[in-house]
Design a protein around this motif. Sequence first.
Motif, PDB file in Angstrom:
ATOM      1  N   THR A 240       0.798  -1.360  -0.132  1.00 15.85           N
ATOM      2  CA  THR A 240      -0.070   0.085   0.097  1.00 15.85           C
ATOM      3  C   THR A 240       0.907   1.314  -0.161  1.00 15.85           C
ATOM      4  O   THR A 240       1.862   1.293   0.965  1.00 15.85           O
ATOM      5  N   LEU A 241       0.525   2.258  -0.846  1.00 10.88           N
ATOM      6  CA  LEU A 241       1.098   3.343  -0.966  1.00 10.88           C
ATOM      7  C   LEU A 241       0.437   4.594  -0.161  1.00 10.88           C
ATOM      8  O   LEU A 241      -0.668   4.633  -0.479  1.00 10.88           O
ATOM      9  N   TYR A 242       0.830   5.213   0.976  1.00  9.75           N
ATOM     10  CA  TYR A 242       0.440   6.147   1.720  1.00  9.75           C
ATOM     11  C   TYR A 242       0.867   7.461   1.294  1.00  9.75           C
ATOM     12  O   TYR A 242       1.954   7.486   1.254  1.00  9.75           O
ATOM     13  N   THR A 243      -0.004   8.381   1.004  1.00  5.45           N
ATOM     14  CA  THR A 243       0.628   9.841   0.590  1.00  5.45           C
ATOM     15  C   THR A 243      -0.395  10.883   1.629  1.00  5.45           C
ATOM     16  O   THR A 243      -1.501  10.459   1.900  1.00  5.45           O
ATOM     17  N   ALA A 244       0.494  11.961   1.799  1.00  3.94           N
ATOM     18  CA  ALA A 244      -0.121  12.915   2.539  1.00  3.94           C
ATOM     19  C   ALA A 244       0.718  14.222   2.665  1.00  3.94           C
ATOM     20  O   ALA A 244       1.824  14.340   2.097  1.00  3.94           O
ATOM     21  N   THR A 245       0.066  15.356   3.005  1.00  3.16           N
ATOM     22  CA  THR A 245       0.515  16.465   2.903  1.00  3.16           C
ATOM     23  C   THR A 245       0.434  17.355   4.396  1.00  3.16           C
ATOM     24  O   THR A 245      -0.442  17.155   4.986  1.00  3.16           O
ATOM     25  N   LYS A 246       1.682  17.949   4.773  1.00  2.00           N
ATOM     26  CA  LYS A 246       1.653  18.949   5.901  1.00  2.00           C
ATOM     27  C   LYS A 246       0.947  19.664   5.836  1.00  2.00           C
ATOM     28  O   LYS A 246       1.198  20.888   5.057  1.00  2.00           O
TER      29      LYS A 246
END
Length: 246
Positions: A240-246
Amino acid sequence: MTQYKQEEIKPYSNKGDKETQVEAMFNNIAPKYDTLNHRLSWQIDRYWRKKAIKDLIAHHPQHILDIATGTGDFAILAAEMLKPKSITATDIAEGMMRIGQEKVNDRNLSDIIHFERQDCTSLSYADNTFDAVTAAFGIRNFQNLEKGLEEMWRILKPGGRFCVLELTMPVKFPMRQLFHLYNKTVLPIYGRMISRDTSAYSYLSKSIEAFPQGEVMMDILKKIGFTHYEFKRLTFGICTLYTATK
């Protein structure tokens, strides 16, 4: 702070510190790690890393922190694909990073990639330092998952990108059942034969099944303060690829 099941799983003994045991385990298997990683994933791990790095292209990160870098495969590919100014590659296992340094030297990337021993739950870097933070197949080994993720959030600049790959359990029939069988038999037995470590790949198998994944990880990232978080299941949910932004 919530405790997660994967934090309770340790490589060698229920007693003692997980981080210390994880460090010893990866130092033990370091010479065979790359061979096993590629063979046990049927070389698909290379595709997963490229998929993750493609997510970062639009963000143009110039200063990247790669946590749980191991032998540096993600950092090396990121350097080649993204052409950043610097990548700081960190791990607790010196044996893994020594192999990574040899690979970096062979590719003439030592002016971009720098290895440093760091505790992922207590990073030495200042707040708002990096444009992106990455990790490939390492966060399930964190002794304290939320603390490690909080540190990843802290060192990111506002607007910085979080990009993490992790091995996960497929959710659909029959892939879930097939992967469970593979995870319980082939992975630990073959891993034990090649690495000569009787516990390492049994631990890795258990940690995959125990790791909070998918929507649960989204809740954790939201709790920590990330925005625009999402996940993509790759290869039938094995990764699984998890992405997010601060």
